[in-house]
Write a protein that holds these residues in place. Sequence first.
Motif, PDB file in Angstrom:
ATOM      1  N   SER A   1       0.290  -0.352  -1.343  1.00  0.00           N
ATOM      2  CA  SER A   1       1.481   0.271  -0.909  1.00  0.00           C
ATOM      3  C   SER A   1       1.531   1.201   0.120  1.00  0.00           C
ATOM      4  O   SER A   1       2.653   2.520   0.208  1.00  0.00           O
TER       5      SER A   1
ATOM      6  N   GLY B   1       7.268   1.973  -2.526  1.00  0.00           N
ATOM      7  CA  GLY B   1       5.729   1.442  -2.189  1.00  0.00           C
ATOM      8  C   GLY B   1       6.531  -0.022  -2.152  1.00  0.00           C
ATOM      9  O   GLY B   1       5.284  -0.124  -1.487  1.00  0.00           O
ATOM     10  N   LEU B   2       6.960  -0.294  -2.109  1.00  0.00           N
ATOM     11  CA  LEU B   2       7.894  -1.580  -1.624  1.00  0.00           C
ATOM     12  C   LEU B   2       7.841  -1.628   0.069  1.00  0.00           C
ATOM     13  O   LEU B   2       7.154  -2.696   1.237  1.00  0.00           O
TER      14      LEU B   2
ATOM     15  N   GLY C   1       2.786   4.523   1.927  1.00  0.00           N
ATOM     16  CA  GLY C   1       3.864   4.886   0.897  1.00  0.00           C
ATOM     17  C   GLY C   1       4.623   5.888   0.632  1.00  0.00           C
ATOM     18  O   GLY C   1       5.054   6.821  -0.030  1.00  0.00           O
TER      19      GLY C   1
ATOM     20  N   ALA D   1       4.292  -1.317   1.719  1.00  0.00           N
ATOM     21  CA  ALA D   1       3.565  -2.576   1.022  1.00  0.00           C
ATOM     22  C   ALA D   1       3.870  -3.006   3.017  1.00  0.00           C
ATOM     23  O   ALA D   1       2.939  -4.050   3.218  1.00  0.00           O
TER      24      ALA D   1
ATOM     25  N   ILE E   1       3.705   0.793  -6.456  1.00  0.00           N
ATOM     26  CA  ILE E   1       4.354   0.218  -5.566  1.00  0.00           C
ATOM     27  C   ILE E   1       6.064  -0.624  -6.187  1.00  0.00           C
ATOM     28  O   ILE E   1       7.035  -1.470  -5.640  1.00  0.00           O
TER      29      ILE E   1
END
Length: 280
Positions: A68, A81-82, A242, A85, A76
């Motif tokens: 992330s 976080g997503l 992130g 990623a 994540i």
Amino acid sequence: MTGLRPRSPAGFPLMRLALHRRRRMIIALTLGMVVFEALIVVIATTVSAEQIFGAGGRKPPGAFKAFSGSNGDVSIASYPGLLGAGLTHPFWIALQLTAIGSLAAAAVASDVEAGTVELLMVRPVSRARLLAERTGALVLVSLLLNAAATLAVAAGVALSPDLHAAVPLGGVFAAGLLGFGFALCLTGPALAVSAAGRSRAHVVGATIAFGAVGFAVNFVALAWSKAAPLRYVSPFHYYAPGDVLAHGSVPWGQFAVLAGTGAAGIALAFRLLARRDLAP
């Protein structure tokens, strides 16, 4: 009589030629970056992070911070976080390394390998100008790729109330700037290898190694406490999108390390090229 004065060539012809020769690759990489980041945004808005990683109250392992782009408390299993990623995904890394490896190899090593570098030197083109213009082409392409990724993510965040509530737009652009710093960090060493090398394959291989080994070192450092000090030698420790997406500000210290490493590598490339024998 001024009409008889010889016309000077258009500005930066070597840079423009380098971009023109790889225009199809540049377009493909840019479109790939936009489509991939748009896909990440769609996934983030249609499936909650908790459903993907936190089903049943479980938390992702701490080592997932590497995926992330986080060195701190950003999981994540969250919107930052997503999206982070998507900015540290192997596909994102591969697109960056493809551009850096290809254009860095073409800076010097490809012409040495093909035996065409001496033809370039016959014309009134200095070694410094050759490297400077081709470095400029590489920096512009890196800037384009990171701008494309940033704008794709920014559009998704602006159009999604849920994402916008969790991720400030300022954080998206800060992450994009840090991504450009990451590209510079790998550009410098890649150009140094090209300036000293005689093979395109050596430059491409070294570029891939810099990226892959850097990611692996950062992952091990996050997963194993005894190896934690190793994180400082990895560019992925300083490239943490992130964290930036969550906090919304540019970590200027981390950017300085990334950009400074790139600048040092570029300076080394000029020094190596000035002293080397260009004969095949």
